[in-house]
Design a protein around this motif. Structure first.
Motif, short mmCIF file in Angstrom:
data_model
loop_
_atom_site.label_atom_id
_atom_site.label_comp_id
_atom_site.label_asym_id
_atom_site.label_seq_id
_atom_site.Cartn_x
_atom_site.Cartn_y
_atom_site.Cartn_z
N ALA A 235 -4.99 6.40 7.87
CA ALA A 235 -4.93 4.44 8.10
C ALA A 235 -3.09 4.63 8.14
O ALA A 235 -2.55 3.92 8.88
N LYS A 236 -2.29 5.44 7.23
CA LYS A 236 -0.92 5.01 7.62
C LYS A 236 -0.45 5.56 8.61
O LYS A 236 0.74 4.73 8.80
N GLN A 237 -0.67 6.20 9.52
CA GLN A 237 -0.76 6.52 10.71
C GLN A 237 -0.96 5.56 11.47
O GLN A 237 -0.19 4.90 12.45
N LEU A 238 -1.98 4.80 12.01
CA LEU A 238 -2.62 3.60 12.19
C LEU A 238 -1.43 2.39 11.85
O LEU A 238 -1.14 1.96 13.02
N LYS A 239 -0.99 2.94 10.34
CA LYS A 239 -0.34 1.33 10.18
C LYS A 239 1.51 1.42 10.59
O LYS A 239 1.94 0.39 10.90
N LYS A 240 1.60 2.35 11.27
CA LYS A 240 3.26 2.78 11.82
C LYS A 240 2.64 2.65 13.16
O LYS A 240 4.13 2.12 14.14
N GLN A 241 1.46 2.32 14.12
CA GLN A 241 1.80 1.39 15.41
C GLN A 241 1.94 0.19 15.89
O GLN A 241 2.01 -0.67 14.49
N PRO A 242 3.11 0.32 16.46
CA PRO A 242 3.52 -1.35 17.20
C PRO A 242 2.28 -2.42 16.84
O PRO A 242 1.22 -2.39 17.47
N ASP A 243 2.53 -3.55 16.61
CA ASP A 243 1.46 -4.77 16.36
C ASP A 243 0.39 -4.51 15.69
O ASP A 243 0.26 -4.88 15.60
N GLU A 244 0.53 -3.66 14.61
CA GLU A 244 -1.18 -2.87 13.43
C GLU A 244 -0.67 -4.30 12.65
O GLU A 244 0.21 -4.36 11.71
N ALA A 245 -1.70 -5.29 12.57
CA ALA A 245 -1.51 -6.17 11.65
C ALA A 245 -2.16 -5.94 10.26
O ALA A 245 -2.31 -6.09 8.87
N ARG A 246 -2.72 -5.09 10.29
CA ARG A 246 -4.37 -5.26 9.47
C ARG A 246 -3.43 -3.67 8.35
O ARG A 246 -2.75 -3.29 8.30
N THR A 247 -3.71 -4.55 7.17
CA THR A 247 -3.85 -3.43 5.67
C THR A 247 -3.91 -2.29 5.56
O THR A 247 -5.40 -2.04 6.65
N LEU A 248 -3.79 -1.70 4.23
CA LEU A 248 -4.35 -0.39 4.71
C LEU A 248 -5.62 -0.28 3.71
O LEU A 248 -6.41 0.73 3.92
N ASP A 249 -5.86 -1.37 3.21
CA ASP A 249 -6.90 -1.17 2.67
C ASP A 249 -8.55 -1.87 4.30
O ASP A 249 -9.51 -0.78 4.23
N HIS A 250 -7.95 -2.59 5.09
CA HIS A 250 -8.75 -2.71 5.96
C HIS A 250 -8.40 -1.75 7.51
O HIS A 250 -10.10 -1.29 7.69
N LEU A 251 -7.94 -0.49 7.33
CA LEU A 251 -7.39 0.80 8.36
C LEU A 251 -8.08 1.36 7.90
O LEU A 251 -9.42 2.53 8.04
N ARG A 252 -7.87 2.31 6.91
CA ARG A 252 -9.33 3.13 5.57
C ARG A 252 -10.62 2.80 6.01
O ARG A 252 -11.97 3.19 5.98
N ALA A 253 -11.61 1.07 5.33
CA ALA A 253 -12.18 0.93 5.76
C ALA A 253 -12.89 1.48 6.82
O ALA A 253 -13.62 1.32 7.68
N ASP A 254 -11.90 0.79 7.85
CA ASP A 254 -12.63 0.62 9.87
C ASP A 254 -12.76 2.81 9.68
O ASP A 254 -12.86 2.38 10.45
N VAL A 255 -11.19 3.05 9.23
CA VAL A 255 -11.49 4.68 9.74
C VAL A 255 -12.41 4.93 9.36
O VAL A 255 -13.61 6.44 9.80
N ALA A 256 -13.28 4.85 7.59
CA ALA A 256 -13.92 5.72 7.76
C ALA A 256 -15.65 4.89 8.39
O ALA A 256 -15.97 5.76 8.05
N CYS A 257 -15.83 4.12 8.62
CA CYS A 257 -16.78 3.37 9.19
C CYS A 257 -16.52 4.02 11.18
O CYS A 257 -18.11 4.87 11.33
#
Length: 448
Positions: A235-257
């Motif tokens: 999730a932290k790596q995805l958060k570094k992407q340009p224009d990434e608006a999701r929170t860390l919690d959102h990213l963790r949930a999406d990664v798990a799915c």
């Protein structure tokens, strides 16, 4: 003989003053100074908190009485059950009857039965403490589990000290104090207990609101923290992407799915590596014609088996062609396979899909197992002349399939796919399917 606790018969006729039909012990109390209960030298009348406490204390005796009744029900139902049935099947039958009667899940019914057996047959002192309001039902569950977990030589000590702790501590503190007390007398090592605890690892789904749900994973703490750490790192790596608006919690949930649905399983044997999720999504045909987010007037919402309604935009995406989704359009199609009669025992795939789609879940009272994980059962057994037809088929999970055949229950399919269950005690429970299947009748050739 054991002293009986006052029950509901001692309370007098119901009153309209307190919701639930309880007499209000404070209504009609004198409000003058002459009686000595008010004013100087007296005391203030009980307030709302006192009323709640008084009723809660009374409910303790009701809870104790219910546990006695549940234990008696268990003995009675097992006594009238089939003599050839195993105790395990009869226990499952009792849980099904209790769940159907109280309109609760079988898991909750099982917990209630276990507590009733414990406080009636093994730890009657706990039942007395509940009746006296010295502990709540939740305290009792924790104390029973803790007492059962120690060596029989130490149980009397844990029971006595635990009852005293429950009398003086709220549930959270009581749980911690009891855990420390139990740890002081345990003879097994943490490693041995952990090895035994591994047998309880499991996954459970808890429905949420607005098309959401919780996925609970009970597993070793090391693995759980490793899972969370990996999800966080990705999730932290995805958060570094340009224009990434999701929170860390959102990213963790999406990664798990993403990992659970599409991830690889190289550590498992070859036959399971290619398994992917298979989910049934039902979308009204007319809803696919528009491009808005609102369901057209007269249309049912889109839904997913085992989940319920989902947003129309999600439904359109799922119907776009993913091979793991079975798409059912609720437009009448006369090509439906409704029966193959007595020609074959096993229903063809199209008919089995329709049976599961109609029910969505196991057709036993209160069961929430998705139909996709159930067996397609003949309501009237094949060997007794039952046909392989939509009107004689319904999905049952493995446990309820076994209870039906060996637990003394009988079932009858009603019009529209509903199933009527008759328990060993003669009580009847009707389970309705989630959906109705259109009925097609031949057009009169001479009409028009």
């Amino acid at each position: 003989m054991e002293e009986q606790t006052d029950g509901p018969d001692d309370l007098g006729p119901p009153s309209d003053e307190v919701p639930g039909g309880f007499d209000d012990p404070f209504v009609g109390a004198c409000e003058c100074d002459a009686c000595g209960t008010h004013g100087e030298g007296g005391f203030d009348p009980p307030d709302a908190v006192d009323r709640v406490s008084e009723i809660s204390n009374y409910l303790g005796s009701v809870v104790a009485d219910r546990l006695v009744a549940v234990a008696a029900m268990r003995r009675e139902v097992i006594a009238v059950g089939p003599v050839h049935a195993s105790l395990e099947i009869m226990e499952r039958s009792v849980r099904l009857e209790l769940a159907a009667t109280l309109r609760i899940t079988e898991y909750s019914a099982g917990e209630l039965l276990a507590l009733a057996e414990a406080v009636v047959d093994r730890y009657p002192a706990i039942r007395g403490a509940i009746a006296r309001a010295d502990m709540t039902e939740q305290h009792a569950k924790i104390l029973v589990a803790g007492t059962d977990s120690v060596d029989p030589l130490h149980r009397a000590f844990i029971l006595e000290r635990g009852m005293e702790l429950a009398k003086h501590h709220p549930v959270g503190q009581f749980r911690r104090h009891l855990a420390r007390l139990i740890e002081s007398v345990r003879e097994t090592t943490l490693a041995q207990r952990h090895e035994a605890a591994l047998a309880d690892r499991r996954v459970a789904v808890e429905p949420g609101a607005d098309g959401m749900a919780w996925l609970h994973l009970y597993a070793p703490a090391v693995e759980i923290h490793a899972i969370h750490g990996r999800m966080t790192a990705i999730a932290k790596q995805l958060k570094k992407q340009p224009d990434e608006a999701r929170t860390l919690d959102h990213l963790r949930a999406d990664v798990a799915c993403d990992l659970l649905i599409d991830g690889a399983a190289e550590a498992h044997p070859a036959p399971v590596r290619g398994i992917r999720a298979s989910v049934v999504v039902t979308v009204p045909a007319l809803a696919l014609l528009g491009d808005g987010e609102a369901v057209p007037p007269g249309c049912d919402p889109a839904s997913v088996e085992g989940v319920g309604p989902i947003p129309l935009t999600t439904a359109r995406r799922l119907c776009g062609g993913s091979g793991g989704w079975m798409r059912v359009l609720t437009h009448p199609e006369t090509g439906m396979v409704l029966s193959v009669g007595r020609d074959r025992y096993q229903p063809p795939p199209e008919l089995a899909k329709l049976v599961r789609w109609r029910a969505e879940r196991c057709m036993a009272p209160g069961c929430e197992v998705p139909a996709s994980r159930c067996q397609v059962d003949h309501s009237i057994a094949w060997q007794h002349g039952g046909s392989t037809a939509l009107s004689n088929l319904g999905p049952l999970c493995q446990g309820h399939h076994t209870v039906k055949h060996h637990g003394g229950w009988s079932i009858r399919q009603l019009d529209g796919g509903a199933i009527e269950w008759t328990s060993p005690t003669g009580r009847q429970y009707v389970v309705q399917p989630e959906r109705r299947v259109p009925v097609f009748r031949p057009t009169d050739a001479g009409a028009g």
